[in-house]
Design an enzyme around this catalytic site. Structure first.
Site, PDB file in Angstrom:
ATOM      1  N   PRO A  91       0.823  -1.212   0.000  1.00 26.80           N
ATOM      2  CA  PRO A  91       0.000   0.000   0.000  1.00 26.80           C
ATOM      3  C   PRO A  91       0.857   1.261   0.000  1.00 26.80           C
ATOM      4  O   PRO A  91       1.860   1.356   0.727  1.00 26.80           O
ATOM      5  CB  PRO A  91      -0.808  -0.129   1.295  1.00 26.80           C
ATOM      6  CG  PRO A  91      -0.906  -1.603   1.526  1.00 26.80           C
ATOM      7  CD  PRO A  91       0.419  -2.155   1.059  1.00 26.80           C
ATOM      8  N   CYS A  92       0.447   2.236  -0.810  1.00 27.52           N
ATOM      9  CA  CYS A  92       1.228   3.473  -0.920  1.00 27.52           C
ATOM     10  C   CYS A  92       0.730   4.567   0.016  1.00 27.52           C
ATOM     11  O   CYS A  92       1.401   5.593   0.176  1.00 27.52           O
ATOM     12  CB  CYS A  92       1.202   3.980  -2.359  1.00 27.52           C
ATOM     13  SG  CYS A  92      -0.443   4.477  -2.935  1.00 27.52           S
ATOM     14  N   GLN A  93      -0.429   4.357   0.658  1.00 29.31           N
ATOM     15  CA  GLN A  93      -1.019   5.411   1.480  1.00 29.31           C
ATOM     16  C   GLN A  93      -0.100   5.928   2.591  1.00 29.31           C
ATOM     17  O   GLN A  93      -0.128   7.126   2.903  1.00 29.31           O
ATOM     18  CB  GLN A  93      -2.349   4.943   2.083  1.00 29.31           C
ATOM     19  CG  GLN A  93      -3.484   4.804   1.095  1.00 29.31           C
ATOM     20  CD  GLN A  93      -3.501   3.433   0.430  1.00 29.31           C
ATOM     21  OE1 GLN A  93      -2.533   2.678   0.529  1.00 29.31           O
ATOM     22  NE2 GLN A  93      -4.600   3.096  -0.232  1.00 29.31           N
ATOM     23  N   TRP A  95       2.901   6.616   2.454  1.00 29.73           N
ATOM     24  CA  TRP A  95       3.966   7.456   1.913  1.00 29.73           C
ATOM     25  C   TRP A  95       3.462   8.490   0.913  1.00 29.73           C
ATOM     26  O   TRP A  95       4.195   9.427   0.575  1.00 29.73           O
ATOM     27  CB  TRP A  95       5.010   6.575   1.226  1.00 29.73           C
ATOM     28  CG  TRP A  95       5.219   5.289   1.946  1.00 29.73           C
ATOM     29  CD1 TRP A  95       4.745   4.042   1.613  1.00 29.73           C
ATOM     30  CD2 TRP A  95       5.916   5.121   3.186  1.00 29.73           C
ATOM     31  NE1 TRP A  95       5.109   3.117   2.555  1.00 29.73           N
ATOM     32  CE2 TRP A  95       5.830   3.746   3.537  1.00 29.73           C
ATOM     33  CE3 TRP A  95       6.620   5.976   4.022  1.00 29.73           C
ATOM     34  CZ2 TRP A  95       6.413   3.225   4.677  1.00 29.73           C
ATOM     35  CZ3 TRP A  95       7.201   5.479   5.162  1.00 29.73           C
ATOM     36  CH2 TRP A  95       7.096   4.116   5.492  1.00 29.73           C
ATOM     37  N   SER A  96       2.240   8.353   0.444  1.00 35.16           N
ATOM     38  CA  SER A  96       1.716   9.220  -0.595  1.00 35.16           C
ATOM     39  C   SER A  96       1.422  10.618  -0.063  1.00 35.16           C
ATOM     40  O   SER A  96       0.949  10.791   1.068  1.00 35.16           O
ATOM     41  CB  SER A  96       0.439   8.615  -1.184  1.00 35.16           C
ATOM     42  OG  SER A  96      -0.172   9.507  -2.098  1.00 35.16           O
TER      43      SER A  96
END
Length: 332
Positions: A91-93, A95-96
């Site tokens: 999941p990128c959340q 770091w996004s």
């Protein structure tokens, strides 16, 4: 270097270039596999794919199109099969820039699970995908810790920021890929294609009309979008521009009713949302790739995916590395 996908026949050729090789010679394990976009490029290059994800719909999609996936939570110490290659798109959340930026404090941080898996599986090559923001100064420490955990002495580490539009995908999508290769081998990605695929190239058969299952924007939605674009200072409407690659497809702008949603403006003046097939095409999924689950779930799977054509470019280079070694392939 000339792209394999011509401007005229992009849709037709897409249906063939990503067909899984029926006689795989190597193996890949895909963590946080989702629908299988990352694995699909590897399957086309002769990899037998095994996936793990906690989303039941995504696992069903993976099993229907790519390989063998299991629905389980990677936060536990699960039994992992041996494989030549390990790939992961956590999941990128955490770091996004669009998220809350909790980083390692976010429960969705998948890097500890990936680090554990690499130590257990000991792949010849691993590739981890995420948003480029993870490499920025304020978040760099976590990425460096991950690299240290998997062993700088064991793997040669390369970080490459790649834009999917440079590899035949009709979408501007920048992501960082962390490559780890045993025996200090470098990963050299082939020269990007010189011609970018536009939205028109990808959905030429539907972009001027309304398919039977099309969802039109309501008057209230149009008004909301107008307010959103004014407040955001948009110089151009956020509608898709047919003569260029799409902006980045995300779960939020595909499956959510937001001012930033992906939408098409038709010649009649009405605007509509993208169909599942159109969204999948902009991610470079072939039409034969069948998504399972509800409409919302299918769009979520598409928004979370690694574009298969980008994966194909990576898989070609990884396969060359494996073919240059004398080690026998591990089997799943």
């Amino acid at each position: 270097m000339k792209t394999e996908i011509s401007e005229i026949s992009w849709i037709d050729q897409l249906q063939h270039i990503l067909q899984p090789n029926p006689e795989p010679t190597h193996s890949v394990i895909d963590l946080f596999c989702g629908a299988g976009g990352f694995s699909l490029g590897f399957a086309a290059q002769g990899f037998r794919a095994y996936g793990i994800d906690r989303n039941a719909d995504a696992v069903s999609t993976f099993n229907a199109n790519v390989g063998d996936a299991k629905c389980m939570d990677l936060s536990c110490d699960v039994l992992l099969p041996m494989a030549d290659v390990l790939i992961a798109g956590p999941p990128c959340q955490p770091w996004s820039r669009a998220g809350k930026k909790k980083g390692a404090l976010d429960v969705r941080d998948g890097f500890p699970s990936i680090s554990y898996a690499i130590r257990v599986v000991k792949p010849t090559v691993f590739v981890v995908e995420n948003v480029p923001d993870i490499a920025l100064d304020h978040q760099r420490k976590h990425l460096d810790n991950f690299i240290s955990q998997v062993g700088k002495g064991t793997y040669k580490i390369n970080e490459i920021v790649m834009n999917a539009s440079n590899y035949g995908v009709p979408q501007n999508r920048r992501r960082i890929f962390i490559f780890g290769v045993r025996d200090a081998k470098q990963v050299q990605i082939s020269i990007p294609c010189s011609h970018h695929i536009s939205v028109r190239d990808a959905i030429a058969d539907t972009c001027y009309d309304a398919p039977e299952n099309a969802r039109f924007l309501t008057k209230k939605m149009d008004q909301y979008i107008a307010r959103y674009e004014k407040a955001s200072g948009c110089r151009l409407p956020r509608d898709l521009h047919l003569d260029r690659p799409a902006r980045t497809l995300t779960v939020r702008n595909l499956a959510g009713a937001t001012g930033d949603m992906m939408r098409l403006s038709l010649p009649c003046g009405r605007r509509r949302m993208l169909t599942v097939q159109e969204a999948a095409r902009l991610q470079s999924f072939p039409d034969w790739f069948h998504f399972t689950g509800s409409h919302q779930s299918q769009l979520t799977q598409i928004g979370n995916a690694v574009p298969p054509l980008l994966s194909l470019a990576i898989a070609r280079q990884v396969r060359q590395i494996l073919m240059s070694t004398t080690d026998t392939s591990k089997c799943i």
